[in-house]
Structures are given as C-alpha cells and as structure tokens.
Design a protein around this motif. Structure first.
Motif, PDB file in Angstrom:
ATOM      1  N   ASP A   8     -54.989 -28.825 -26.281  1.00 16.34           N
ATOM      2  CA  ASP A   8     -53.672 -28.410 -26.774  1.00 16.34           C
ATOM      3  C   ASP A   8     -52.555 -29.191 -26.102  1.00 16.34           C
ATOM      4  O   ASP A   8     -51.592 -29.606 -26.754  1.00 16.34           O
ATOM      5  N   ALA A  24     -42.592 -28.071 -36.969  1.00 16.15           N
ATOM      6  CA  ALA A  24     -43.117 -26.704 -37.004  1.00 16.15           C
ATOM      7  C   ALA A  24     -44.272 -26.545 -36.014  1.00 16.15           C
ATOM      8  O   ALA A  24     -44.388 -25.509 -35.336  1.00 16.15           O
ATOM      9  N   GLU A  25     -45.116 -27.567 -35.911  1.00 21.08           N
ATOM     10  CA  GLU A  25     -46.203 -27.530 -34.929  1.00 21.08           C
ATOM     11  C   GLU A  25     -45.650 -27.482 -33.509  1.00 21.08           C
ATOM     12  O   GLU A  25     -46.178 -26.771 -32.649  1.00 21.08           O
ATOM     13  N   TRP A  63     -50.030 -31.596 -28.056  1.00 19.27           N
ATOM     14  CA  TRP A  63     -48.600 -31.330 -27.980  1.00 19.27           C
ATOM     15  C   TRP A  63     -47.860 -32.599 -27.575  1.00 19.27           C
ATOM     16  O   TRP A  63     -46.838 -32.952 -28.155  1.00 19.27           O
ATOM     17  N   ALA A  95     -42.856 -26.147 -32.582  1.00 17.00           N
ATOM     18  CA  ALA A  95     -42.361 -24.782 -32.368  1.00 17.00           C
ATOM     19  C   ALA A  95     -43.510 -23.844 -31.999  1.00 17.00           C
ATOM     20  O   ALA A  95     -43.352 -22.966 -31.140  1.00 17.00           O
ATOM     21  N   ASN A  96     -44.672 -24.039 -32.621  1.00 17.87           N
ATOM     22  CA  ASN A  96     -45.841 -23.216 -32.288  1.00 17.87           C
ATOM     23  C   ASN A  96     -46.279 -23.436 -30.842  1.00 17.87           C
ATOM     24  O   ASN A  96     -46.583 -22.482 -30.134  1.00 17.87           O
ATOM     25  N   TYR A  97     -46.329 -24.704 -30.419  1.00 23.24           N
ATOM     26  CA  TYR A  97     -46.704 -24.991 -29.035  1.00 23.24           C
ATOM     27  C   TYR A  97     -45.671 -24.431 -28.065  1.00 23.24           C
ATOM     28  O   TYR A  97     -46.029 -23.899 -27.010  1.00 23.24           O
ATOM     29  N   GLU A  98     -44.398 -24.554 -28.395  1.00 23.76           N
ATOM     30  CA  GLU A  98     -43.342 -24.035 -27.525  1.00 23.76           C
ATOM     31  C   GLU A  98     -43.486 -22.525 -27.350  1.00 23.76           C
ATOM     32  O   GLU A  98     -43.335 -22.008 -26.240  1.00 23.76           O
ATOM     33  N   GLN A  99     -43.800 -21.829 -28.424  1.00 22.20           N
ATOM     34  CA  GLN A  99     -43.993 -20.384 -28.349  1.00 22.20           C
ATOM     35  C   GLN A  99     -45.255 -20.054 -27.546  1.00 22.20           C
ATOM     36  O   GLN A  99     -45.253 -19.172 -26.692  1.00 22.20           O
ATOM     37  N   GLN A 100     -46.321 -20.795 -27.815  1.00 15.36           N
ATOM     38  CA  GLN A 100     -47.596 -20.542 -27.139  1.00 15.36           C
ATOM     39  C   GLN A 100     -47.476 -20.729 -25.623  1.00 15.36           C
ATOM     40  O   GLN A 100     -48.017 -19.944 -24.856  1.00 15.36           O
TER      41      GLN A 100
END
Length: 90
Positions: free
Chosen positions: A51, A21-22, A55, A24-29
């Motif tokens: 970051d 899930a983390e 990541w 996915a957050n970095y991928e979106q960011q």
C-alpha cells in the motif's frame, strides 16, 4: 486529428480524477495527507508495505498530471480557437 487530441486530453483528465480519488482513500486509510506521506516516505518512515509503495507511485503520477494540467488546458484552448486540423476530423 484534432478530435483525437481532445479525446486523449479528456481521457487523461478522467484518469487523473480517478488517481486523485485513490489518493483520498490512502489519506483516509493512513490518517495523513499525501504531501505529509511523501515526506515520511522519502525519509524512510512510511514503511514498506505494498500500500505504501502504491500510494507513493500514485502520488507521483498525480503530481505529474497536475503539473501538466495547465499545458493540457492551453492545448485545448488553442485547438478550440484554431482551424488547424479541421479537415482531419472529416
């Protein structure tokens, strides 16, 4: 003891899902997939922010976790189909 092994496997899998899930957050960011990021990181093109470092670490942890997932599944199956350690759970 068997219950302890199964419990640890379940905790490890829950942690792996949290790390995914983390990711996915970095991928979106950052607007790119983790594998694409890894290539850029290795070539020095991803930057040097905290970051980016985090990541990279999380990506490596999830890759290791995914690689060992089959081993954990096999261990769980072996435990569930054997009588080994039944006395240890009492």
């Amino acid at each position: 003891m068997t219950g302890q092994v199964v419990g640890q496997i379940q905790r490890d899998e829950a942690q792996l899902h949290e790390l995914e899930a983390e990711l996915a957050n970095y991928e979106q960011q950052f607007g790119m997939s983790s594998p694409e990021f890894a290539v850029r990181y290795q070539s020095g093109e991803a930057g040097d922010s905290l970051d980016v470092f985090e990541w990279n670490v999380i990506y490596k942890m999830t890759r290791f976790g995914a690689e060992t997932h089959e081993d954990r599944d096999e261990i769980s199956w072996l435990i569930s189909t054997s009588n080994v350690g039944e006395d240890d759970d009492q």
